[in-house]
Scaffold this active site. Structure first.
Site, short mmCIF file in Angstrom:
data_model
loop_
_atom_site.label_atom_id
_atom_site.label_comp_id
_atom_site.label_asym_id
_atom_site.label_seq_id
_atom_site.Cartn_x
_atom_site.Cartn_y
_atom_site.Cartn_z
N GLY A 46 0.83 -1.22 -0.04
CA GLY A 46 0.11 0.06 0.03
C GLY A 46 0.93 1.21 0.02
O GLY A 46 2.00 1.13 0.20
N CYS A 91 6.05 -0.60 7.34
CA CYS A 91 5.57 0.54 6.72
C CYS A 91 6.95 1.15 5.92
O CYS A 91 7.97 1.04 6.25
CB CYS A 91 5.28 1.77 7.78
SG CYS A 91 4.73 3.22 6.95
N HIS A 133 -4.29 1.39 7.81
CA HIS A 133 -2.67 1.78 7.83
C HIS A 133 -2.91 3.05 6.95
O HIS A 133 -2.04 4.17 7.39
CB HIS A 133 -1.98 0.76 7.52
CG HIS A 133 -0.67 0.88 7.50
ND1 HIS A 133 0.39 0.55 8.42
CD2 HIS A 133 0.24 1.85 6.44
CE1 HIS A 133 1.72 0.93 8.07
NE2 HIS A 133 1.45 1.92 6.93
N GLU A 134 -3.17 3.05 5.73
CA GLU A 134 -3.05 4.20 4.77
C GLU A 134 -3.90 5.30 5.14
O GLU A 134 -3.43 6.49 4.89
CB GLU A 134 -3.36 3.58 3.34
CG GLU A 134 -2.70 2.42 2.81
CD GLU A 134 -1.18 2.50 2.77
OE1 GLU A 134 -0.64 3.50 2.99
OE2 GLU A 134 -0.45 1.15 2.83
N HIS A 137 -2.04 7.38 7.39
CA HIS A 137 -1.16 8.18 6.92
C HIS A 137 -1.74 9.64 6.33
O HIS A 137 -1.23 10.68 6.46
CB HIS A 137 -0.59 7.61 5.86
CG HIS A 137 0.71 6.64 6.09
ND1 HIS A 137 1.75 6.90 6.56
CD2 HIS A 137 0.88 5.30 5.56
CE1 HIS A 137 2.84 5.78 6.57
NE2 HIS A 137 2.07 4.88 5.80
O1 GNR Z 1 4.23 -2.77 2.75
C1 GNR Z 1 3.29 -2.67 3.82
N1 GNR Z 1 3.05 -3.84 4.35
C2 GNR Z 1 2.15 -3.74 5.51
C3 GNR Z 1 2.12 -4.81 6.15
C4 GNR Z 1 1.02 -4.93 7.25
C5 GNR Z 1 0.32 -3.61 7.46
C6 GNR Z 1 0.32 -2.71 6.65
C7 GNR Z 1 1.33 -2.45 5.36
S1 GNR Z 1 1.46 -1.35 4.55
C8 GNR Z 1 3.11 -1.10 3.94
C9 GNR Z 1 3.16 -0.29 2.95
C10 GNR Z 1 3.18 1.21 3.54
O2 GNR Z 1 3.80 1.69 4.36
N2 GNR Z 1 2.01 1.72 3.41
O3 GNR Z 1 1.73 2.96 4.08
NI NI Z 2 2.88 2.99 5.97
#
Ligand code: GNR
Ligand code: NI
Length: 180
Positions: A46, A91, A133-134, A137
């Site tokens: 992501g 992340c 998670h996104e 951000h």
């Molecule tokens: O690549 C990513 N792996 C991930 C693994 C578990 C939970 C969330 C993520 S998102 C991360 C890419 C990223 O930093 N997206 O903001």
């Molecule tokens: Ni992230």
């Protein structure tokens, strides 16, 4: 298409709150394509616009093994959350750090696609976790904010040291393994 540099913790620009996308034009479409290319190259599952220093409500996700199922969410809103799930998260903005985070197991999201058309989807599993998670951000929040301040400070010092040792070059090569 172009790769975009990814901001890294503790860069204060990662704390910026994104504003809604209002123009669904060619420029937005190019940004989406560049973000997808950057996410695939990183590699990550992501990427939020915040991480590439664009402070607009926009994120891309692909949790497929085949890396050919991109999802684009513009101006996302979570309508409903259900259940609880703990996942080991990573992340791209906090490289080489993996910690357990608790989030909703299922979410109903309303968002727009690249043409501006509104849609709703029910998500679960890694897709639901990644969306949350996104969306964090876009609010200037990082997964390390859920950890103790002791742990977060340790991570900050470790990343600052690594950055110094790399000579403060913003994009010195460092390819991580795919973070899932
Ligand atoms: O690549 C990513 N792996 C991930 C693994 C578990 C939970 C969330 C993520 S998102 C991360 C890419 C990223 O930093 N997206 O903001
Ligand atoms: Ni992230």
């Amino acid at each position: 298409m172009a790769l975009m540099p990814i901001l890294e913790f503790p860069d204060s620009r990662l704390r910026t709150r994104a504003v809604p996308v209002t123009q669904f034009d060619r420029q937005l479409s190019k940004l989406i394509d560049d973000m997808l290319e950057t996410m695939y190259a990183a590699p990550g599952i992501g990427l939020a616009a915040t991480q590439v220093n664009v402070h607009r409500c926009l994120l891309v996700i692909d949790v497929s093994d085949t890396r050919d199922q991109p999802h684009v969410f513009i101006n996302p809103q979570i309508l409903q959350r259900d259940g609880v799930e703990v996942t080991e998260e990573g992340c791209l903005s906090v490289p080489q750090v993996f910690e357990e985070v608790q989030r909703a197991a299922r979410v109903r999201v309303r968002a727009q696609d690249r043409k501006g058309t509104t849609f709703e989807r029910d998500l679960d599993g890694l897709l639901a976790v990644c969306l949350q998670h996104e969306m964090d951000h876009l609010d200037g929040k990082l997964f390390v904010d859920y950890l103790s301040s002791l742990k977060r400070d340790r991570i900050r010092r470790k990343l600052e040291k690594e950055r110094r040792e790399r000579g403060n070059v913003a994009d010195a090569p460092r390819r991580a393994a795919l973070v899932i």
